[in-house]
Scaffold this active site. Structure first.
Site, PDB file in Angstrom:
ATOM      1  N   GLU A 244       0.861  -1.200   0.000  1.00 10.41           N
ATOM      2  CA  GLU A 244       0.000   0.000   0.000  1.00 10.41           C
ATOM      3  C   GLU A 244       0.885   1.234   0.000  1.00 10.41           C
ATOM      4  O   GLU A 244       2.027   1.166   0.460  1.00 10.41           O
ATOM      5  CB  GLU A 244      -0.860   0.033   1.286  1.00 10.41           C
ATOM      6  CG  GLU A 244      -1.895  -1.065   1.357  1.00 10.41           C
ATOM      7  CD  GLU A 244      -2.580  -1.136   2.722  1.00 10.41           C
ATOM      8  OE1 GLU A 244      -2.219  -0.346   3.624  1.00 10.41           O
ATOM      9  OE2 GLU A 244      -3.461  -1.981   2.887  1.00 10.41           O
ATOM     10  N   LYS A 246       2.450   4.464   1.469  1.00  9.83           N
ATOM     11  CA  LYS A 246       2.631   4.947   2.844  1.00  9.83           C
ATOM     12  C   LYS A 246       2.333   6.443   2.799  1.00  9.83           C
ATOM     13  O   LYS A 246       3.138   7.232   2.292  1.00  9.83           O
ATOM     14  CB  LYS A 246       4.050   4.671   3.351  1.00  9.83           C
ATOM     15  CG  LYS A 246       4.240   5.055   4.812  1.00  9.83           C
ATOM     16  CD  LYS A 246       5.616   4.670   5.301  1.00  9.83           C
ATOM     17  CE  LYS A 246       5.771   4.842   6.799  1.00  9.83           C
ATOM     18  NZ  LYS A 246       5.375   6.136   7.335  1.00  9.83           N
ATOM     19  N   ARG A 251      -2.011   9.450  11.708  1.00  8.91           N
ATOM     20  CA  ARG A 251      -2.769   8.227  11.969  1.00  8.91           C
ATOM     21  C   ARG A 251      -4.037   8.553  12.744  1.00  8.91           C
ATOM     22  O   ARG A 251      -4.044   9.443  13.596  1.00  8.91           O
ATOM     23  CB  ARG A 251      -1.871   7.320  12.813  1.00  8.91           C
ATOM     24  CG  ARG A 251      -2.388   5.911  13.033  1.00  8.91           C
ATOM     25  CD  ARG A 251      -2.090   5.072  11.840  1.00  8.91           C
ATOM     26  NE  ARG A 251      -2.471   3.693  12.041  1.00  8.91           N
ATOM     27  CZ  ARG A 251      -1.629   2.749  12.457  1.00  8.91           C
ATOM     28  NH1 ARG A 251      -0.387   3.053  12.742  1.00  8.91           N
ATOM     29  NH2 ARG A 251      -2.051   1.505  12.562  1.00  8.91           N
ATOM     30  N   ARG A 266      -3.176   9.082  17.053  1.00  9.16           N
ATOM     31  CA  ARG A 266      -2.271   7.967  17.327  1.00  9.16           C
ATOM     32  C   ARG A 266      -1.982   7.818  18.823  1.00  9.16           C
ATOM     33  O   ARG A 266      -1.746   6.749  19.321  1.00  9.16           O
ATOM     34  CB  ARG A 266      -0.977   8.233  16.557  1.00  9.16           C
ATOM     35  CG  ARG A 266       0.109   7.259  16.816  1.00  9.16           C
ATOM     36  CD  ARG A 266       1.181   7.510  15.804  1.00  9.16           C
ATOM     37  NE  ARG A 266       2.348   6.746  16.132  1.00  9.16           N
ATOM     38  CZ  ARG A 266       3.243   6.388  15.248  1.00  9.16           C
ATOM     39  NH1 ARG A 266       3.098   6.715  13.995  1.00  9.16           N
ATOM     40  NH2 ARG A 266       4.293   5.708  15.608  1.00  9.16           N
ATOM     41  N   GLU A 295      -5.132   6.801   7.893  1.00 13.39           N
ATOM     42  CA  GLU A 295      -4.229   7.952   7.910  1.00 13.39           C
ATOM     43  C   GLU A 295      -4.992   9.096   7.255  1.00 13.39           C
ATOM     44  O   GLU A 295      -5.651   8.888   6.237  1.00 13.39           O
ATOM     45  CB  GLU A 295      -2.984   7.576   7.079  1.00 13.39           C
ATOM     46  CG  GLU A 295      -1.890   8.598   7.068  1.00 13.39           C
ATOM     47  CD  GLU A 295      -0.826   8.375   8.153  1.00 13.39           C
ATOM     48  OE1 GLU A 295      -1.012   7.515   9.043  1.00 13.39           O
ATOM     49  OE2 GLU A 295       0.180   9.090   8.099  1.00 13.39           O
ATOM     50  N   PHE A 334      -7.174   1.826   5.953  1.00 16.52           N
ATOM     51  CA  PHE A 334      -6.444   0.612   5.565  1.00 16.52           C
ATOM     52  C   PHE A 334      -6.713  -0.585   6.458  1.00 16.52           C
ATOM     53  O   PHE A 334      -6.199  -1.662   6.200  1.00 16.52           O
ATOM     54  CB  PHE A 334      -4.949   0.872   5.416  1.00 16.52           C
ATOM     55  CG  PHE A 334      -4.301   1.673   6.512  1.00 16.52           C
ATOM     56  CD1 PHE A 334      -4.091   1.125   7.756  1.00 16.52           C
ATOM     57  CD2 PHE A 334      -3.900   2.981   6.253  1.00 16.52           C
ATOM     58  CE1 PHE A 334      -3.485   1.865   8.749  1.00 16.52           C
ATOM     59  CE2 PHE A 334      -3.288   3.733   7.247  1.00 16.52           C
ATOM     60  CZ  PHE A 334      -3.087   3.170   8.502  1.00 16.52           C
ATOM     61  N   ARG A 405       5.000  -3.476  17.243  1.00 20.13           N
ATOM     62  CA  ARG A 405       5.814  -3.153  16.077  1.00 20.13           C
ATOM     63  C   ARG A 405       6.422  -4.476  15.617  1.00 20.13           C
ATOM     64  O   ARG A 405       7.548  -4.804  15.956  1.00 20.13           O
ATOM     65  CB  ARG A 405       6.914  -2.159  16.486  1.00 20.13           C
ATOM     66  CG  ARG A 405       7.635  -1.510  15.346  1.00 20.13           C
ATOM     67  CD  ARG A 405       8.703  -0.565  15.861  1.00 20.13           C
ATOM     68  NE  ARG A 405       8.170   0.648  16.482  1.00 20.13           N
ATOM     69  CZ  ARG A 405       7.642   1.660  15.826  1.00 20.13           C
ATOM     70  NH1 ARG A 405       7.562   1.612  14.510  1.00 20.13           N
ATOM     71  NH2 ARG A 405       7.191   2.723  16.461  1.00 20.13           N
ATOM     72  N   LYS A 411       7.751  -1.024   6.708  1.00 21.64           N
ATOM     73  CA  LYS A 411       7.720   0.240   5.951  1.00 21.64           C
ATOM     74  C   LYS A 411       8.964   0.345   5.074  1.00 21.64           C
ATOM     75  O   LYS A 411      10.063   0.020   5.530  1.00 21.64           O
ATOM     76  CB  LYS A 411       7.592   1.445   6.875  1.00 21.64           C
ATOM     77  CG  LYS A 411       8.622   1.481   7.976  1.00 21.64           C
ATOM     78  CD  LYS A 411       8.340   2.599   8.968  1.00 21.64           C
ATOM     79  CE  LYS A 411       9.257   2.462  10.167  1.00 21.64           C
ATOM     80  NZ  LYS A 411       8.952   3.300  11.285  1.00 21.64           N
TER      81      LYS A 411
END
Ligand code: AMP
Length: 547
Positions: A244, A246, A251, A266, A295, A334, A405, A411
């Site tokens: 996708e 970025k 966020r 976020r 986002e 997303f 994470r 990313k």
């Protein structure tokens, strides 16, 4: 539980560094708590009186606390600040000051853990015109009932500067040990409920109760995060992956139930009022009760505007309508975590995506599903050409893991030598900058400690320095000469030319030519880079050259 027992436990935990010993001590304490004390204890031991999803905030700056300490000890505020400068740690300084108070001045009432919690609730609910006076009165009341050691930890809690070496990981293990439940389920329940206090109460009821936790609208959960990586590494062992764009925005998590919509940043702060235009767009586009992840970007003439433009809108409290008219904000969706009563975080990503396209008639991100490295690279370059930050690679069958994470989201963006570091101190400027801070002391995270690794003095405009002074001036916890230390709250993104080993900073490294890039207002101090990241980057760039 007596607050005195809690303070003694904190003091004991602070002195030990072994993980297993910490867990044992915590588990023993947890298993003996009453039903009411259990959640309060589990939140306070992390230094957070309220669940992370809750909008409640203590809302007292250091000033108010020091005034209360001055009142209770019968000293001048300047004396308190002076002592802070010499002792360094605010909790320890207050402990010292209270221990010099004449014993007869102490009340004999024992402070209970629940009394402190009641006072913290009162502080959080005190707003409006007379709020500062009222808050001062509440702090004075608890401090006059407090022993020196209790005063130490009350200070740490009020300043949100509670560092006794108990991280969430240790607490999870201790809860599992105390109630003989599966630590993986404690972690799972923590991700879903976002409150270790509630999780402890559920854990006491056993594995099945932990397993049955559910997401509910308007109770935001942490966002899933991404790691840095390479296309080839993600493709390994996968036939197809999802790619996708970025987006370079901010966020958000959007919750909708019936006609009620709320949006969270976020950091899980509610931003519904600051972004009515985006909330309206999403409300119109989505049919059903949902929690979706996305986002929001700012666009002009079809091109994305810099990320700072978006953040300015998140911060805005006044003139929202005018701002909404002048900058077009577009959401990109997303992921979906909840749909019409069903929690979806354990559903594979490609199925979640189908559900998302089923409920949102607009704004769902484009995707490329591919197993071909060249095709993915071309998509990456197309993303950069269109003004996006790069691409995100996602595993098709991955779960949604709040706050993690992990390796399921990777990313890919152009190599940038920047670090996100927590601002822990500053030095007053010189000449025309004498009334603002001229340089800042930055720290990396090391478990729940912050280790200074750099000072940054370049890259700021006068306007930015003025703004930084205005937002940091009330967070000073001590000062010495021209140096001040802050209650850590904000994260700077800084660029640098190289990482060097250095004896000058506690972390053992220093940045060469550090320069300020921006305040990462979307990041919590828990999301700054770690000392380990810094060490890894040093090793990467200082590999011995093969002969
Ligand atoms: P970073 O802030 O560099 O760690 O990158 C992760 C962030 O990229 C996420 O937290 C999102 O705010 C943002 N992002 C932009 N586009 C996407 C996307 N398609 N999927 C997930 N995150 C995205």
């Amino acid at each position: 539980m007596l607050f005195k027992e809690f303070a003694e436990l904190c003091s004991r935990l602070e002195k030990i560094s072994g993980r297993l010993e910490t867990i044992d001590i915590l588990a023993e304490a947890i298993s003996s708590l009453s039903e009411d004390d259990l959640p309060v204890f589990c939140r306070l031991i992390l230094g957070k009186p309220f669940p992370e999803w809750s909008p409640k905030k203590i809302g007292t700056g250091p000033n108010l606390l020091y005034e209360a300490v001055a009142f209770v000890t019968g000293r001048k505020k300047e004396e308190i600040l002076d002592r802070l400068g010499r002792v360094g740690d605010a909790g320890a300084a207050v402990e010292e000051l209270l221990s010099q108070k004449s014993q007869t001045a102490f009340f004999t009432t024992d402070l209970m853990l629940s009394d402190l919690m009641t006072a913290l609730e009162e502080l959080a609910s005190t707003g409006g015109g007379r709020s500062q006076k009222e808050k001062a009165r509440i702090i004075q009341r608890i401090l006059s009932d407090a022993s020196p050691l209790e005063g130490h930890y009350i200070t740490a809690i009020l300043l949100e500067d509670f560092r006794i070496g108990v991280g969430e990981g240790n607490l999870r293990e201790a809860i599992a040990q105390a109630f003989s439940v599966d630590p993986a389920l404690v972690e799972y329940a923590g991700q879903v409920r976002n409150d270790m206090g509630e999780v402890a109460t559920l854990a006491k009821q056993g594995d099945d109760v932990l397993r049955s936790v559910r997401l509910v609208p308007f109770h935001p959960v942490r966002m899933m995060l991404a790691r840095q990586g390479t296309i080839s590494a993600v493709l390994e062992g996968e036939e197809h992956i999802v790619v996708e764009f970025k987006y370079d925005g901010a966020r958000f998590q959007f919750h909708k139930e019936g006609t009620v919509c709320r949006m969270y940043s976020r950091r899980l702060e509610e931003v519904t009022k600051a972004l009515p235009d985006v909330v309206h767009l999403l409300d119109q586009a989505i049919a059903g009760d949902v929690i979706v992840d996305g986002e929001v970007i700012a666009v002009k003439d079809g091109h994305p505007l810099p990320f700072q433009t978006v953040l300015r809108r998140f911060r805005r409290k006044h003139g929202v309508t005018k701002a909404a008219e002048s900058i077009e904000m577009v959401p990109r969706l997303f992921d979906i975590l909840y749909c019409n009563g069903e929690m979806l975080i354990d559903t594979p990503f490609h199925n979640r995506r189908d559900i998302l396209t089923g409920v949102a008639k607009e704004f769902v991100t484009e995707q490329l599903v591919s197993g071909d490295e060249t095709e993915i690279e071309n998509y990456y370059h197309a993303a950069l050409d269109a003004g996006h930050e790069g691409v995100m690679l996602k595993r098709r069958d991955s779960r949604y893991t709040p706050g993690v994470r992990g390796k399921d989201w990777v990313k890919i963006k152009p190599e940038a030598d920047t670090l996100d570091l927590v601002v822990v101190g500053a030095e007053w400027g010189e000449g025309k900058r004498a009334h603002v801070f001229g340089s800042f002391l930055l720290a990396a995270r090391d478990n729940d400690r912050l280790v200074p690794i750099s000072r940054v003095a370049t890259g700021f405009s006068d306007e930015q320095l003025g703004w930084l002074h205005s937002i940091l001036k009330d967070d000073i916890i001590r000062s010495s000469g021209k140096m001040v230390w802050f209650e850590p709250k904000i994260v700077f993104e800084v660029g640098y030319s190289e990482i060097q080993k250095s004896p000058n900073y506690e972390g053992g490294y220093a940045l060469r030519f550090p320069r300020f890039i921006e305040v990462r207002e979307d990041k919590d101090i828990r999301e700054g880079n770690t000392a380990e990241d810094v060490g890894e980057r040093y090793t990467l760039t200082h590999r011995p050259v093969p002969s």
